[in-house]
Write a protein that holds these residues in place. Sequence first.
Motif, short mmCIF file in Angstrom:
data_model
loop_
_atom_site.label_atom_id
_atom_site.label_comp_id
_atom_site.label_asym_id
_atom_site.label_seq_id
_atom_site.Cartn_x
_atom_site.Cartn_y
_atom_site.Cartn_z
N ILE A 26 0.86 -1.19 0.00
CA ILE A 26 0.00 0.00 0.00
C ILE A 26 0.89 1.23 0.00
O ILE A 26 1.96 1.22 0.60
CB ILE A 26 -0.93 0.02 1.24
N TRP A 27 0.41 2.29 -0.67
CA TRP A 27 1.09 3.58 -0.58
C TRP A 27 0.05 4.69 -0.64
O TRP A 27 -1.12 4.45 -0.90
CB TRP A 27 2.15 3.74 -1.67
N GLY A 28 0.49 5.90 -0.39
CA GLY A 28 -0.40 7.06 -0.39
C GLY A 28 -0.93 7.37 -1.77
O GLY A 28 -0.37 6.99 -2.78
N GLN A 29 -2.03 8.09 -1.77
CA GLN A 29 -2.69 8.42 -3.03
C GLN A 29 -2.42 9.86 -3.44
O GLN A 29 -1.97 10.67 -2.65
CB GLN A 29 -4.18 8.18 -2.91
N GLY A 30 -2.70 10.15 -4.70
CA GLY A 30 -2.54 11.51 -5.23
C GLY A 30 -1.13 12.03 -5.02
O GLY A 30 -0.15 11.37 -5.35
N ALA A 31 -1.02 13.22 -4.44
CA ALA A 31 0.28 13.85 -4.22
C ALA A 31 1.10 13.16 -3.14
O ALA A 31 2.26 13.48 -2.94
CB ALA A 31 0.08 15.32 -3.86
N ALA A 32 0.52 12.19 -2.45
CA ALA A 32 1.24 11.46 -1.40
C ALA A 32 1.93 10.20 -1.91
O ALA A 32 2.58 9.50 -1.15
CB ALA A 32 0.27 11.08 -0.28
N GLU A 33 1.80 9.89 -3.20
CA GLU A 33 2.47 8.71 -3.74
C GLU A 33 3.98 8.95 -3.78
O GLU A 33 4.44 9.92 -4.36
CB GLU A 33 1.98 8.38 -5.15
N VAL A 79 -1.12 -4.91 -4.95
CA VAL A 79 -0.98 -3.48 -4.67
C VAL A 79 -2.37 -2.88 -4.54
O VAL A 79 -3.23 -3.09 -5.40
CB VAL A 79 -0.21 -2.76 -5.80
N PHE A 80 -2.58 -2.14 -3.44
CA PHE A 80 -3.81 -1.38 -3.26
C PHE A 80 -3.50 0.07 -3.60
O PHE A 80 -2.57 0.66 -3.05
CB PHE A 80 -4.34 -1.48 -1.83
N LEU A 81 -4.29 0.63 -4.51
CA LEU A 81 -4.11 2.01 -4.96
C LEU A 81 -5.25 2.89 -4.49
O LEU A 81 -6.41 2.49 -4.52
CB LEU A 81 -4.12 2.06 -6.50
N GLY A 82 -4.91 4.09 -4.10
CA GLY A 82 -5.92 5.12 -3.95
C GLY A 82 -6.07 5.80 -5.29
O GLY A 82 -5.59 5.30 -6.31
N ALA A 83 -6.71 6.94 -5.31
CA ALA A 83 -6.79 7.72 -6.54
C ALA A 83 -5.37 8.16 -6.88
O ALA A 83 -4.66 8.70 -6.04
CB ALA A 83 -7.69 8.92 -6.35
N THR A 84 -4.94 7.89 -8.09
CA THR A 84 -3.56 8.18 -8.44
C THR A 84 -3.44 9.12 -9.63
O THR A 84 -4.28 9.10 -10.52
CB THR A 84 -2.77 6.87 -8.70
N TRP A 85 -2.40 9.94 -9.60
CA TRP A 85 -2.13 10.88 -10.68
C TRP A 85 -0.94 10.43 -11.51
O TRP A 85 -0.70 10.96 -12.59
CB TRP A 85 -1.83 12.27 -10.13
N SER A 86 -0.15 9.50 -10.99
CA SER A 86 1.08 9.12 -11.67
C SER A 86 0.81 8.06 -12.73
O SER A 86 -0.26 7.45 -12.76
CB SER A 86 2.10 8.58 -10.67
N ASP A 94 -10.65 -0.43 9.16
CA ASP A 94 -11.06 -1.72 9.73
C ASP A 94 -10.63 -2.88 8.85
O ASP A 94 -10.23 -3.93 9.35
CB ASP A 94 -12.58 -1.76 9.93
N LEU A 95 -10.70 -2.70 7.52
CA LEU A 95 -10.27 -3.77 6.61
C LEU A 95 -8.78 -4.04 6.75
O LEU A 95 -8.34 -5.19 6.73
CB LEU A 95 -10.61 -3.41 5.17
N ILE A 96 -7.99 -2.98 6.90
CA ILE A 96 -6.55 -3.14 7.07
C ILE A 96 -6.25 -3.77 8.42
O ILE A 96 -5.49 -4.74 8.51
CB ILE A 96 -5.83 -1.78 6.91
N ARG A 97 -6.86 -3.26 9.48
CA ARG A 97 -6.61 -3.81 10.83
C ARG A 97 -7.03 -5.28 10.91
O ARG A 97 -6.40 -6.07 11.60
CB ARG A 97 -7.36 -2.99 11.87
N LEU A 114 -7.68 -6.32 3.95
CA LEU A 114 -6.93 -5.52 3.00
C LEU A 114 -5.50 -5.53 3.52
O LEU A 114 -5.17 -4.88 4.51
CB LEU A 114 -7.49 -4.09 2.92
N ARG A 115 -4.67 -6.33 2.89
CA ARG A 115 -3.32 -6.58 3.41
C ARG A 115 -2.39 -5.40 3.19
O ARG A 115 -2.34 -4.84 2.12
CB ARG A 115 -2.74 -7.83 2.78
#
Length: 168
Positions: A23-30, A50-57, A100-103, A107-108
């Motif tokens: 997992i990594w941060g989304q948008g400008a946090a990647e 890989v779990f993605l948030g909304a991504t710009w890259s 909750d899914l991660i804990r 969601l690994r």
Amino acid sequence: MARLLELNAIEFSRFVKPGDGVIWGQGAAEPTPLTGALMAQRREIGRFNVFLGATWSDTCSPEHTDCVRFSAYCGAGSNRRLAAAGALDPLPCHYSQFGDLIRGGNLRADVLLLQLAERDGQYSLSMAHEYLLPALEAARVVIAEVNAQAPFTFGERMLGESDIDVLV
């Protein structure tokens, strides 16, 4: 204590194991230097998720599915390219359920890649705090890039070197 490495010295196969969830941060946090290096080294790892948030890259591409299974809560931003190619599994839940899914391990988050801002020996999650906090608690390995251009922000939690395994 964090191990300090140059980006070109990271061998992701030492940290990401077949079957792991990353997992990594989304948008400008990647942390794009890290995510780009991970995708370049994917074949040395084997199959992982890989779990993605909304991504710009443009880091993740349909051709990476030779080793990577992508999931996301949305097909927004650059995720549209993955979704259009049938290379993105949607996560059918509310955004508020990610913690909750991660804990709970549904969601690994075995490996967490972060982009951090640094000030006086403390690290800020900068542009993203949301699902990265429970991922930080769950991760076996935390690999973080310190970005001098990322703004130092105050969120729920600051990080110290003891929270990080590899610091770039």
